[in-house]
Structure formats: structure tokens, C-alpha cells
Design an enzyme around this catalytic site. Structure first.
Site, PDB file in Angstrom:
ATOM      1  N   HIS A 144      36.448  16.039  53.963  1.00 47.20           N
ATOM      2  CA  HIS A 144      35.841  15.765  53.514  1.00 47.20           C
ATOM      3  C   HIS A 144      34.020  16.526  53.746  1.00 47.20           C
ATOM      4  O   HIS A 144      34.021  16.486  54.940  1.00 47.20           O
ATOM      5  CB  HIS A 144      35.313  14.377  54.231  1.00 47.20           C
ATOM      6  CG  HIS A 144      35.088  13.690  55.566  1.00 47.20           C
ATOM      7  ND1 HIS A 144      34.271  13.844  56.145  1.00 47.20           N
ATOM      8  CD2 HIS A 144      36.198  14.038  56.492  1.00 47.20           C
ATOM      9  CE1 HIS A 144      34.520  13.790  57.189  1.00 47.20           C
ATOM     10  NE2 HIS A 144      35.378  13.660  57.537  1.00 47.20           N
ATOM     11  N   HIS A 153      35.693  34.480  51.682  1.00 49.64           N
ATOM     12  CA  HIS A 153      36.685  34.068  52.290  1.00 49.64           C
ATOM     13  C   HIS A 153      37.725  33.009  52.544  1.00 49.64           C
ATOM     14  O   HIS A 153      37.180  33.273  54.344  1.00 49.64           O
ATOM     15  CB  HIS A 153      36.568  35.357  51.776  1.00 49.64           C
ATOM     16  CG  HIS A 153      38.801  35.762  51.540  1.00 49.64           C
ATOM     17  ND1 HIS A 153      39.427  37.044  51.763  1.00 49.64           N
ATOM     18  CD2 HIS A 153      39.782  34.806  51.783  1.00 49.64           C
ATOM     19  CE1 HIS A 153      40.912  36.106  51.774  1.00 49.64           C
ATOM     20  NE2 HIS A 153      40.912  35.129  51.586  1.00 49.64           N
TER      21      HIS A 153
END
Length: 217
Positions: A144, A153
Site C-alpha cells: 500500500h 524497473h
């Protein structure tokens, strides 16, 4: 007039390992494949279903209204080339779709910017923001409130605990773990398997458990 998915050919930029993974992603999303563009013809064994259209000059032969580009460059370190490919094509007027594998779990209130790629088995929890041209590779877990900057990446199996902030152009190696609330600066590199317990300065490379900066030469 709005384009429908059936009208659009998706052209992969690159013909390496990540590009091959994208063939499966496009198929899973039931998107039309138009071929690939790479500096040289793909190696033997490249699927015939994805024809090589030529080198970068082939971009000039594409109809911008009917072609969407998919960034097929991964990274094992700096992500500058991935960013360069994206920015150059964008300046020419091309668009990059946001791609989410059907097996990924994306919670409510997740923001995915243009060109973001979420591969098989990834999990994105509530309140996550993923900026443009980010690659979230196979099996990433993003908890979250995380923020992931453009052109970053996350390699396979990366885990971000809640409220982690990742800067732009960052590479996080396979299986790395970044703990709650940690901030990773722009252009940093996190080594495979690292466990990051504190903030990482921009441009630094960190490895190990707990992760520590490598001395610069």
C-alpha cells in the site's frame, strides 16, 4: 474518433528476453501484435508470429494512428536506454499502452501511467502510483501507498513494503526487499537479493543484507 483495440497493432521495440516476455503479455491481454523493431534481425528461435519490421528506420513507416509501441527493453543495471527509447518515440508522436497481465492483482485506487507494464503474478495494493514506462516484472509485490518513479524497473520477485518511494530511472534487482517507508533516490541500483532497511541516495548502488553502498571507484 476513438481508436478501438481491434484497430491497433502493437509493435514491440526490441527482440531480446524481455521482448519475448511481452509476446506472452500481449497474447494474454488479447491484443493485436504487429511485429518488432530491433537494430538487427532476432536470433534463431524468435517466434515467427512476431515478424521483424526492421531497425529504427521502420518507425517512419508506421502509421501513428494505427500503431502503439511496447517498450521491449529490460535492464540488469541502469535503465537509461529504456528511457531513451521511450522518450524518443514519444517525441515522434507514438503512444505506449499500459499493460497489465490478467493474472496480476491490482487493488482499487492504483494509478498506472502511460507505458507501465505489470507482468504475470504481480500484486499492487491500494494507493500505489506507478509512473510512465515503469516495468514491474514477474511476481513483484508492491504494498500500500508506494510510489514508483518513471522509467524504473523492478525485476522478478521484488517486494516493496508499504509507503516505499522509488525515484525515477531506478533498477531494483531480482528478489530484493525494500522495507516500510524507505526512499530510493533517482538512478539508484539495488542489487539482487538486497534487503534495504534505510534510504538510498540518488545514483548509489547498494547490495547485501542489510544493503550497503558500494564504494565508488
Amino acid at each position: 474518433m476513438k481508436r478501438s483495440a481491434a484497430d491497433i497493432s502493437h509493435v514491440i521495440l526490441g527482440a531480446g528476453g524481455h521482448a519475448r516476455s511481452l509476446l506472452g503479455l500481449l497474447a494474454a491481454c488479447d491484443l493485436r501484435l504487429g511485429g518488432c523493431i530491433a537494430p538487427a534481425a532476432p536470433e534463431v528461435g524468435w517466434p515467427a508470429s512476431c515478424p521483424w519490421l526492421g531497425n529504427d528506420a521502420a518507425l517512419g513507416r508506421l502509421d501513428i494512428a494505427r500503431a502503439a509501441l511496447v517498450n521491449g527493453l529490460g535492464s540488469v543495471g541502469p535503465t537509461a536506454l529504456r528511457r531513451q527509447v521511450f522518450d524518443t518515440a514519444r517525441k515522434r508522436g507514438f503512444t505506449f499502452p499500459t499493460l497489465v497481465h490478467p493474472s496480476a492483482i491490482v487493488a482499487e485506487h492504483v494509478a498506472l501511467f502511460e507505458g507501465a507494464q505489470v507482468l504475470a503474478g504481480a500484486i499492487l495494493q491500494a494507493g500505489v502510483t506507478v509512473e510512465e514506462n515503469v516495468l514491474l516484472n514477474t511476481g513483484c509485490i508492491v504494498d500500500h501507498g508506494c510510489w514508483i518513479g518513471a522509467h524504473t524497473h523492478l525485476a522478478p520477485g521484488v517486494t516493496l513494503s508499504g509507503s516505499v518511494t522509488i525515484g525515477s530511472g531506478v533498477h531494483v534487482g531480482t528478489g530484493a526487499v525494500i522495507l516500510q517507508g524507505v526512499r530510493i533516490g533517482d538512478l539508484a541500483i539495488v542489487g539482487a537479493g538486497a534487503v534495504v532497511t534505510r534510504d538510498v541516495t540518488p545514483g548509489a548502488t547498494v547490495v547485501g543484507n542489510p544493503a550497503r553502498s558500494l564504494a565508488r571507484p
